[in-house]
Enzyme design. Structure first.
Site, mmCIF file in Angstrom:
data_model
loop_
_atom_site.group_PDB
_atom_site.id
_atom_site.type_symbol
_atom_site.label_atom_id
_atom_site.label_comp_id
_atom_site.label_asym_id
_atom_site.label_seq_id
_atom_site.Cartn_x
_atom_site.Cartn_y
_atom_site.Cartn_z
ATOM 1 N N ARG A 76 0.836 -1.203 0.000
ATOM 2 C CA ARG A 76 0.000 0.000 0.000
ATOM 3 C C ARG A 76 0.870 1.252 0.000
ATOM 4 O O ARG A 76 1.561 1.532 0.963
ATOM 5 C CB ARG A 76 -0.908 0.004 1.226
ATOM 6 C CG ARG A 76 -1.852 -1.175 1.278
ATOM 7 C CD ARG A 76 -2.754 -1.073 2.485
ATOM 8 N NE ARG A 76 -3.562 -2.276 2.642
ATOM 9 C CZ ARG A 76 -4.502 -2.424 3.554
ATOM 10 N NH1 ARG A 76 -4.728 -1.459 4.424
ATOM 11 N NH2 ARG A 76 -5.199 -3.538 3.626
ATOM 12 N N ASP A 134 1.698 5.328 -0.047
ATOM 13 C CA ASP A 134 1.151 6.504 0.607
ATOM 14 C C ASP A 134 0.683 7.530 -0.411
ATOM 15 O O ASP A 134 0.979 7.431 -1.608
ATOM 16 C CB ASP A 134 2.199 7.142 1.525
ATOM 17 C CG ASP A 134 2.523 6.279 2.732
ATOM 18 O OD1 ASP A 134 1.654 5.473 3.126
ATOM 19 O OD2 ASP A 134 3.632 6.418 3.276
ATOM 20 N N TYR A 176 11.772 -0.262 -4.845
ATOM 21 C CA TYR A 176 11.371 1.134 -5.015
ATOM 22 C C TYR A 176 12.485 1.907 -5.695
ATOM 23 O O TYR A 176 13.661 1.529 -5.647
ATOM 24 C CB TYR A 176 11.069 1.778 -3.659
ATOM 25 C CG TYR A 176 9.720 1.415 -3.084
ATOM 26 C CD1 TYR A 176 8.611 2.228 -3.300
ATOM 27 C CD2 TYR A 176 9.558 0.259 -2.327
ATOM 28 C CE1 TYR A 176 7.373 1.897 -2.762
ATOM 29 C CE2 TYR A 176 8.324 -0.080 -1.787
ATOM 30 C CZ TYR A 176 7.238 0.747 -2.011
ATOM 31 O OH TYR A 176 6.013 0.419 -1.488
ATOM 32 N N ARG A 209 11.331 6.765 2.351
ATOM 33 C CA ARG A 209 11.490 8.221 2.277
ATOM 34 C C ARG A 209 12.357 8.754 3.412
ATOM 35 O O ARG A 209 13.082 9.739 3.242
ATOM 36 C CB ARG A 209 10.116 8.877 2.272
ATOM 37 C CG ARG A 209 9.331 8.624 0.989
ATOM 38 C CD ARG A 209 7.867 8.969 1.147
ATOM 39 N NE ARG A 209 7.691 10.340 1.563
ATOM 40 C CZ ARG A 209 6.578 10.797 2.145
ATOM 41 N NH1 ARG A 209 5.561 9.958 2.398
ATOM 42 N NH2 ARG A 209 6.476 12.057 2.490
#
Length: 319
Positions: A84, A86, A144, A232
């Site tokens: 999931r 953000d 990612y 992040r």
């Protein structure tokens, strides 16, 4: 259109299937068509979405895709996703699964979805998979990518939605040296937003920074799983190393904290994209999913709507 909230776990709480038992074929109510499992490969620009998970009154990827499927198939469906994302985070390699009528033509469905979905989300492929395939529990790792423009003029206009402009010098040698110290299995609590009853132990398998001819720096980050805001936060900390605000050994030193480090800057969401999810061979899918579910158990004090994982070291996580 309605937006149904995706359950945190399967209806059986992830405990109904135990090792040594055969994964059950999707069930159907009387009069319903036979159902089989399909994989959806999904891409989206996360700019105008409030993340993946459906939320009442908000525009989300799950809600948008589910509503389109419901309209096309004239039945309610439920998506299970690999990860999931953000609000503001993008995906080029998101994966979900859904149980659909056996006689469905995947190419026809992709074409129908292309006409109905908004332009910032695409279902790139629909593929029949074994019923043991689980987009979430069968996954081996997630990959990612984070993009940072270091040119004096910032990000190219056509890439402004997925590339962060960085107005400071960036020492890539220092960044890569600091990144290397973070690889392996560690408690990444300093880089995660705390969730009650959730472990922050993860195995970071890849964290490499490269630069192209246009001055765009790309961080490639891979792990078995990520806790909330972990990628992040790692990027934000390493960018501070690259601009000489922090020493090379500072990021790895934070691993001993055991709690969120307030001095870690969370990098902007729009530079991040989920680019790939790895799965085992078809023959190994059932074993992989069963092993993941076997490690799940409710914990005292944890919301039972949470998805709880007990790791190999005995640590636990709720996602």
């Amino acid at each position: 259109m309605h937006h149904r909230t995706e359950p945190a776990v399967h209806p059986d709480g992830g405990l109904g299937r135990v090792p040594g038992t055969r994964t059950q074929t999707p069930t159907r109510a009387h009069g319903e068509p036979d159902l089989r499992r399909f994989r959806l490969d999904i891409a989206y620009d996360g700019t105008d979405f409030s993340g993946w998970a459906a939320q009442p009154g908000l525009r989300t990827v799950c809600g948008t895709v589910t509503d389109s499927l419901d309209m096309i198939l004239r039945r309610s469906v439920q998506l299970t996703v690999a990860g999931r994302t953000d609000a503001g985070v993008h995906a080029t390699g998101q994966v979900a699964h859904v149980d659909l009528p056996t006689d469905l033509d995947p190419v026809w469905l992709v074409r129908r979805l292309s006409r109905l979905l908004p332009p910032d989300v695409r279902v790139r492929a629909v593929t029949r998979v074994p019923d043991s395939f689980d987009a979430r529990f069968s996954a081996l790792r997630r990959h990612y990518r984070y993009r940072v423009a270091t040119a004096a003029y910032g990000a190219e206009p056509l890439r402004a939605h997925d590339t962060v402009s960085w107005p400071f010098p960036l020492d890539l040698d220092a960044v890569n040296a600091a990144s290397a110290g973070l690889l392996g299995e560690h408690d990444f609590a300093a880089y995660c937003k705390a969730r009650e009853g959730a472990t922050t132990i993860r195995e970071l398998q890849r964290l490499v920074w490269t630069i192209d001819a246009d001055g765009v720096v790309t961080a490639e980050v891979s792990a078995d799983a990520f806790c909330h805001s972990m990628v992040r936060s790692l990027v934000g900390a390493l960018l501070d190393v690259g601009r000489a605000r922090r020493t090379v050994d500072w990021p790895v030193g934070l691993l001993s904290r055991g709690e969120r480090a307030g001095e870690v800057t969370v990098a902007p969401a729009h530079g991040l994209a989920l680019v790939q999810v790895d799965y085992p061979t078809d023959a190994e899918l059932e074993a992989r999913a069963a092993e993941t579910r076997r490690l799940r158990a409710p914990l005292p004090g944890v919301d039972q709507g949470a998805d709880v994982v007990r790791g190999s070291s005995g640590a636990t996580a709720a996602f």
